[in-house]
Scaffold this active site. Sequence first.
Site, short mmCIF file in Angstrom:
data_model
loop_
_atom_site.label_atom_id
_atom_site.label_comp_id
_atom_site.label_asym_id
_atom_site.label_seq_id
_atom_site.Cartn_x
_atom_site.Cartn_y
_atom_site.Cartn_z
N ASP A 113 0.79 -1.23 0.00
CA ASP A 113 0.00 0.00 0.00
C ASP A 113 0.82 1.29 0.00
OD1 ASP A 113 0.78 0.17 2.73
OD2 ASP A 113 -1.10 1.18 3.22
N GLU A 114 2.11 1.19 -0.21
CA GLU A 114 2.87 2.44 -0.19
C GLU A 114 4.10 2.39 -1.08
OE1 GLU A 114 5.31 3.12 3.59
OE2 GLU A 114 4.01 1.45 4.15
N1 DCP Z 1 -0.66 -4.88 8.06
C1 DCP Z 1 -0.59 -6.14 8.65
N2 DCP Z 1 0.03 -6.30 9.87
C2 DCP Z 1 0.57 -5.23 10.51
C3 DCP Z 1 0.52 -3.94 9.92
C4 DCP Z 1 -0.12 -3.81 8.68
O1 DCP Z 1 -1.08 -7.10 8.08
N3 DCP Z 1 1.15 -5.38 11.71
C5 DCP Z 1 -1.37 -4.72 6.76
C6 DCP Z 1 -2.78 -4.24 6.99
C7 DCP Z 1 -2.74 -2.78 6.64
C8 DCP Z 1 -1.67 -2.74 5.57
O2 DCP Z 1 -0.73 -3.77 5.93
O3 DCP Z 1 -3.99 -2.31 6.16
C9 DCP Z 1 -0.98 -1.41 5.48
O4 DCP Z 1 -0.33 -1.12 6.72
P1 DCP Z 1 -0.18 0.36 7.24
O5 DCP Z 1 0.84 0.33 8.32
O6 DCP Z 1 0.07 1.28 6.10
O7 DCP Z 1 -1.56 0.69 7.95
P2 DCP Z 1 -2.98 1.01 7.35
O8 DCP Z 1 -2.95 1.24 5.88
O9 DCP Z 1 -3.94 -0.03 7.81
O10 DCP Z 1 -3.37 2.37 8.10
P3 DCP Z 1 -2.79 3.86 7.90
O11 DCP Z 1 -3.96 4.67 7.45
O12 DCP Z 1 -2.32 4.26 9.26
O13 DCP Z 1 -1.69 3.79 6.90
CA CA Z 2 -1.40 2.62 4.97
CA CA Z 3 1.80 1.30 4.64
#
Ligand code: DCP
Ligand code: CA
Ligand code: CA
Length: 368
Positions: A113-114
């Site tokens: 996602d990044e």
């Molecule tokens: N992920 C995972 N286990 C983790 C952290 C993240 O499986 N310990 C997965 C689920 C998240 C995705 O990776 O949706 C992206 O992680 P991010 O850290 O970018 O977090 P999010 O996208 O969920 O939230 P934010 O809006 O803070 O970026």
């Molecule tokens: Ca994210």
């Molecule tokens: Ca991320």
Amino acid sequence: MTDEADDEAAGLRKIIHVDMDAFFASVEQRDNPELRGKPVAVGGGGGRGVVAAASYEARQFGVRSAMPGVTARRLCPDLVFVRARFDAYQEVSRQIRAVFRAFTPHVEPLSLDEAYLDVTEDLQGIGSATRIAELIRARIKAETGLTASAGVSYNKFLAKLASDQNKPDGLCVIRPGEGAAFVQALPVRRFHGIGPRGAEKMARLGIVTGADLAAKDLAWLRQNFGSFADYLYRAARGIDLRPVRANRIRKSLGGERTFGEDISSGPALREALDTIVEIVWDRIAEKDTKGRTVTLKMKYSDFQIVSRARSLPRPVADKREFAAIARQLLDDQLPLPLPIRLMGLTLSALEGEAREPERPPDGQLSLL
Ligand code: DCP
Ligand code: CA
Ligand code: CA
């Protein structure tokens, strides 16, 4: 002279970091309207395993990634748990990478996602990195129905801090000359590479903010943080010399996860492993890589690291085989002597690499 011309004269790069908001959870809310506006956790269902992603509604209750499902349910009794659908996340990942590549070939994905983008020169001659970041966010919204946050700056370290600054659906620009002050005002736990325990160690040493870090000299940092010191020294000043690497030459491909709380039960370990398999295999498929050796790494609660590897005489055929080898490596370690705080998987002995002369036959090879 415009701002952009100034930057070029100063020899500065233009870097964008884009990161999807509450990624897995947002995809689930997009695809199931009943979940919209509700606190949602992906993974960790049935009280077993850990939460992979939490919707912003769930975060208001304190639910976070890597939190055990039972803890999440206690914090938020109405939390809706949904199963992860990696195919859907990978599809979105492909879509956003295609959006990035419409603006620059210099795209370095960090995870599904990044990514970092170097837009010092962009393919469409737009010139303004801020404008490009806004166009990318709009294009992602139009094509996927999801929001992304973006950070714009003159290096990777600052761009990543910036993308986190105005989440969700936010944009933040750190201009030349603003980096040091921006960094020094932040708590060091926001810095890429400093996890919760790293931040605790720093706090014990009296370092809470970037300014506290900037007050330490390089020798002191080396004494306390070893090879991490140079990165920290520069980071505290808003300096980062790392280029955006679109095509790394790799000896291995892998990924790892540090858990919010140490885990030891079989179901939680297997769920964690399944998640890592998905993430790592996505990277392997993305790079179109083949390799013969699968390595499982675990860090115990006492920080001791163990690695166990298994090599095939030929490349691992597909995700199922990769997952089966990973599962075997894990099962061979059960029951664990201690809970673990981190788990990782890598694929190595990649195709195109010179083969090691003394390769063990199809068997187990202990690396530690
Ligand atoms: N992920 C995972 N286990 C983790 C952290 C993240 O499986 N310990 C997965 C689920 C998240 C995705 O990776 O949706 C992206 O992680 P991010 O850290 O970018 O977090 P999010 O996208 O969920 O939230 P934010 O809006 O803070 O970026
Ligand atoms: Ca994210
Ligand atoms: Ca991320």
